[in-house]
Design an enzyme around this catalytic site. Structure first.
Site, short mmCIF file in Angstrom:
data_model
loop_
_atom_site.label_atom_id
_atom_site.label_comp_id
_atom_site.label_asym_id
_atom_site.label_seq_id
_atom_site.Cartn_x
_atom_site.Cartn_y
_atom_site.Cartn_z
N ASP A 25 0.83 -1.21 0.00
CA ASP A 25 0.00 0.00 0.00
C ASP A 25 0.86 1.26 0.00
O ASP A 25 2.02 1.25 0.44
CB ASP A 25 -0.91 -0.02 1.25
CG ASP A 25 -2.09 0.92 1.09
OD1 ASP A 25 -2.41 1.33 -0.04
OD2 ASP A 25 -2.71 1.27 2.13
N ASN A 27 1.31 3.50 -2.83
CA ASN A 27 1.88 3.96 -4.10
C ASN A 27 1.38 5.36 -4.47
O ASN A 27 2.15 6.22 -4.90
CB ASN A 27 1.51 3.01 -5.24
CG ASN A 27 2.16 1.65 -5.11
OD1 ASN A 27 3.04 1.45 -4.27
ND2 ASN A 27 1.72 0.71 -5.93
N HIS A 42 2.76 3.50 -8.87
CA HIS A 42 2.57 2.09 -9.23
C HIS A 42 3.79 1.56 -9.99
O HIS A 42 4.20 0.42 -9.81
CB HIS A 42 1.30 1.90 -10.06
CG HIS A 42 0.04 2.26 -9.33
ND1 HIS A 42 -0.19 1.88 -8.02
CD2 HIS A 42 -1.04 2.99 -9.69
CE1 HIS A 42 -1.37 2.34 -7.63
NE2 HIS A 42 -1.91 3.02 -8.62
N THR A 71 -10.46 -6.68 -5.50
CA THR A 71 -11.76 -6.68 -6.21
C THR A 71 -12.43 -5.31 -6.07
O THR A 71 -13.35 -4.99 -6.82
CB THR A 71 -12.70 -7.78 -5.66
OG1 THR A 71 -12.69 -7.74 -4.23
CG2 THR A 71 -12.27 -9.15 -6.11
N GLU A 72 -11.97 -4.51 -5.13
CA GLU A 72 -12.55 -3.18 -4.92
C GLU A 72 -11.81 -2.08 -5.70
O GLU A 72 -12.32 -0.97 -5.86
CB GLU A 72 -12.53 -2.81 -3.43
CG GLU A 72 -13.52 -3.57 -2.56
CD GLU A 72 -13.15 -5.03 -2.34
OE1 GLU A 72 -11.94 -5.32 -2.18
OE2 GLU A 72 -14.04 -5.89 -2.36
N TRP A 74 -11.33 -1.65 -8.76
CA TRP A 74 -11.94 -1.25 -10.04
C TRP A 74 -12.74 0.04 -9.90
O TRP A 74 -13.11 0.65 -10.90
CB TRP A 74 -12.85 -2.37 -10.57
CG TRP A 74 -12.12 -3.67 -10.76
CD1 TRP A 74 -12.14 -4.75 -9.92
CD2 TRP A 74 -11.23 -4.02 -11.82
NE1 TRP A 74 -11.32 -5.75 -10.41
CE2 TRP A 74 -10.76 -5.33 -11.58
CE3 TRP A 74 -10.78 -3.36 -12.98
CZ2 TRP A 74 -9.87 -5.99 -12.42
CZ3 TRP A 74 -9.90 -4.03 -13.83
CH2 TRP A 74 -9.46 -5.31 -13.55
N ARG A 76 -11.60 2.75 -8.99
CA ARG A 76 -10.69 3.90 -9.19
C ARG A 76 -10.86 4.51 -10.58
O ARG A 76 -11.45 3.88 -11.47
CB ARG A 76 -9.25 3.43 -8.98
CG ARG A 76 -9.04 2.97 -7.54
CD ARG A 76 -7.60 2.70 -7.25
NE ARG A 76 -7.44 2.34 -5.84
CZ ARG A 76 -6.29 2.32 -5.20
NH1 ARG A 76 -5.18 2.62 -5.85
NH2 ARG A 76 -6.22 1.98 -3.94
N LEU A 136 11.62 -19.51 -4.77
CA LEU A 136 10.44 -18.86 -4.20
C LEU A 136 9.21 -18.97 -5.11
O LEU A 136 9.33 -18.81 -6.32
CB LEU A 136 10.77 -17.36 -4.01
CG LEU A 136 9.62 -16.46 -3.57
CD1 LEU A 136 9.40 -16.59 -2.06
CD2 LEU A 136 9.88 -15.01 -3.93
N ARG A 196 -5.36 -2.11 8.51
CA ARG A 196 -6.54 -2.91 8.21
C ARG A 196 -6.17 -3.97 7.17
O ARG A 196 -5.10 -3.92 6.57
CB ARG A 196 -7.69 -2.04 7.72
CG ARG A 196 -7.36 -1.18 6.51
CD ARG A 196 -8.57 -0.40 6.00
NE ARG A 196 -8.14 0.59 5.04
CZ ARG A 196 -7.89 1.88 5.32
NH1 ARG A 196 -8.05 2.33 6.55
NH2 ARG A 196 -7.49 2.72 4.39
N ILE A 197 -7.10 -4.92 6.98
CA ILE A 197 -6.83 -6.10 6.14
C ILE A 197 -7.33 -5.89 4.71
O ILE A 197 -6.82 -6.52 3.77
CB ILE A 197 -7.49 -7.36 6.78
CG1 ILE A 197 -6.93 -7.62 8.19
CG2 ILE A 197 -7.35 -8.59 5.92
CD1 ILE A 197 -5.43 -7.82 8.25
N SER A 198 -8.31 -5.02 4.52
CA SER A 198 -8.83 -4.69 3.18
C SER A 198 -9.13 -5.93 2.32
O SER A 198 -8.71 -6.00 1.16
CB SER A 198 -7.86 -3.75 2.45
OG SER A 198 -7.68 -2.55 3.17
C1 IPE Z 1 -5.46 -2.75 -0.56
O1 IPE Z 1 -5.12 -1.41 -0.64
C2 IPE Z 1 -5.34 -3.39 -1.91
C3 IPE Z 1 -3.98 -3.48 -2.45
C4 IPE Z 1 -2.88 -3.12 -1.87
C5 IPE Z 1 -3.90 -4.07 -3.75
P1 IPE Z 1 -6.23 -0.27 -0.83
O2 IPE Z 1 -5.51 1.01 -0.85
O3 IPE Z 1 -7.08 -0.59 -2.00
O4 IPE Z 1 -7.11 -0.46 0.49
P2 IPE Z 1 -7.97 0.60 1.31
O5 IPE Z 1 -8.96 1.20 0.35
O6 IPE Z 1 -7.04 1.62 1.85
O7 IPE Z 1 -8.60 -0.20 2.40
C1 IPE Z 2 -1.42 0.29 -3.45
O1 IPE Z 2 -1.22 1.65 -3.40
C2 IPE Z 2 -1.60 -0.24 -4.84
C3 IPE Z 2 -2.98 -0.57 -5.19
C4 IPE Z 2 -3.98 -0.63 -4.36
C5 IPE Z 2 -3.26 -0.86 -6.59
P1 IPE Z 2 -2.44 2.68 -3.44
O2 IPE Z 2 -2.73 2.99 -4.86
O3 IPE Z 2 -3.58 2.18 -2.64
O4 IPE Z 2 -1.78 3.94 -2.74
P2 IPE Z 2 -2.46 4.90 -1.68
O5 IPE Z 2 -2.96 4.05 -0.57
O6 IPE Z 2 -3.58 5.62 -2.40
O7 IPE Z 2 -1.37 5.82 -1.25
MG MG Z 3 -4.07 2.36 -0.70
#
Ligand code: IPE
Ligand code: IPE
Ligand code: MG
Length: 244
Positions: A25, A27, A42, A71-72, A74, A76, A136, A196-198
Site C-alpha cells: 500500500d 503507491n 505504481h 476486487t474493490e 476497479w 478507481r 520462491l 486494516r486487512i482490506s
Molecule cells: C489494498 O489497498 C489493496 C492493495 C494493496 C492491492 P487499498 O488502498 O485498496 O485499500 P484501502 O482502500 O485503503 O482499504
Molecule cells: C497500493 O497503493 C496499490 C494498489 C492498491 C493498486 P495505493 O494505490 O492504494 O496507494 P495509496 O494508498 O492511495 O497511497
Molecule cells: Mg491504498
C-alpha cells in the site's frame, strides 16, 4: 497449525517465515508527495516487487503473496485502472529474465477473467514460463478479494457435493484446497501506515503475525524487510497453547 520454519543464520535473522503476505500500500501517496501522477507510484512499486521477490528468495522464503489489485480497486479512475492493467506486461518485460535466473516461480491468485485479454495473456505466459522453477513461489494477488474467494470455494464445494464427488464431512485442510491460496500465512506486512486487512486472505491470516510499517511500498527495500523479519523473530507464536 505448523510450527516454524527455517533459520537463516548467515543473515543474522533467527527465523524466516515460510509464507509471507504483503499488502503493498501507499503507491498513490508516495507519488502525490513528489508531485507525480499516482501511476508513477505504481511504476516504482513494481520495481519494489522485483527487489523484495529476489530478497525473499535469497532468504529461503517459500511463498510470498503480494496484494496487487483488489476486487474493490476497479472503483478507481479509468486512467489508473488502465495503468494497473498494463503493469503486468511492463513488469514481466523488464524482469522475467531475472526471475528465471533466480528460479522464481510466478503464480496468481484472483479472477484473471476481469482483465483485458492482453493482460491475461502476459500473466499466463509468465506462469507457464516459470512453472518448473524451484525457488520462491511469487504469488501475485490480482482482482483478488477474500470474500469472493470464500464464496467461490463454498459454491464449488456445494457443486461437488451435488455431483457426488464430495461428502459432507469437509475438513479445514480440504476446505483450504478450494481457495486461491491454500497455505496458512506466517507473517503479514502492510506498508504505508494503514492498519486494516482490506479483504485480503481472511481465512489464511487466522494465526499470522501482523506488522504495519509506515514506509510506503515504493520505498520498501531489503533493509525494511529485514527489520520486519527481526520483529517477526521476536514474536511468541502460541497458536492458542501455552509455553512449556
Ligand atoms: C489494498 O489497498 C489493496 C492493495 C494493496 C492491492 P487499498 O488502498 O485498496 O485499500 P484501502 O482502500 O485503503 O482499504
Ligand atoms: C497500493 O497503493 C496499490 C494498489 C492498491 C493498486 P495505493 O494505490 O492504494 O496507494 P495509496 O494508498 O492511495 O497511497
Ligand atoms: Mg491504498
Amino acid at each position: 497449525m505448523p510450527e516454524q520454519i527455517s533459520t537463516a543464520t548467515d543473515t543474522g535473522i533467527l527465523q524466516v517465515p515460510e509464507t509471507i503476505a504483503i499488502i503493498m500500500d501507499g503507491n498513490g501517496r508516495w507519488a502525490k508527495k513528489r508531485g507525480l501522477p499516482r501511476t508513477a507510484g505504481h511504476k516504482k512499486g513494481a520495481d519494489t516487487i522485483h527487489t523484495i521477490g529476489l530478497e525473499a528468495n535469497r532468504l529461503g522464503v517459500k511463498k510470498l503473496i503480494l496484494y496487487a489489485v483488489s476486487t474493490e480497486n476497479w472503483k478507481r479512475p479509468e486512467d489508473e485502472v488502465g495503468y494497473l492493467c498494463k503493469l503486468p506486461g511492463l513488469f514481466f518485460d523488464r524482469y522475467i529474465r531475472d526471475l528465471m535466473n533466480n528460479s522464481i516461480r510466478v503464480t496468481f491468485a484472483g479472477e484473471l477473467e476481469r482483465f483485458p485479454e492482453s493482460t491475461q495473456k502476459v500473466i499466463r505466459k509468465a506462469v507457464q514460463q516459470t512453472e518448473a522453477n524451484t525457488g520462491l513461489e511469487l504469488c501475485i494477488a490480482i482482482n483478488y478479494g477474500s470474500r469472493r474467494e470464500l464464496l467461490l470455494a463454498a459454491r464449488q464445494y456445494a457443486a461437488d457435493v451435488q455431483a457426488g464427488t464430495r461428502d459432507n464431512d469437509l475438513t479445514e485442510e480440504e476446505f483450504a484446497d478450494y481457495l486461491f491460496v491454500p497455505e496458512n500465512v506466517d507473517l503479514l506486512i502492510r506498508t504505508s501506515g494503514e492498519e486494516r486487512i482490506s479483504n485480503f486472505l481472511l481465512w489464511q491470516l487466522a494465526y499470522s503475525e501482523l506488522i504495519f510499517t509506515p514506509t510506503a511500498w515504493p520505498d520498501f527495500d531489503e533493509n525494511r524487510l529485514r527489520e520486519c523479519l527481526e520483529e517477526f523473530s521476536r514474536r511468541d507464536r502460541r497458536f492458542g497453547g501455552i509455553k512449556a
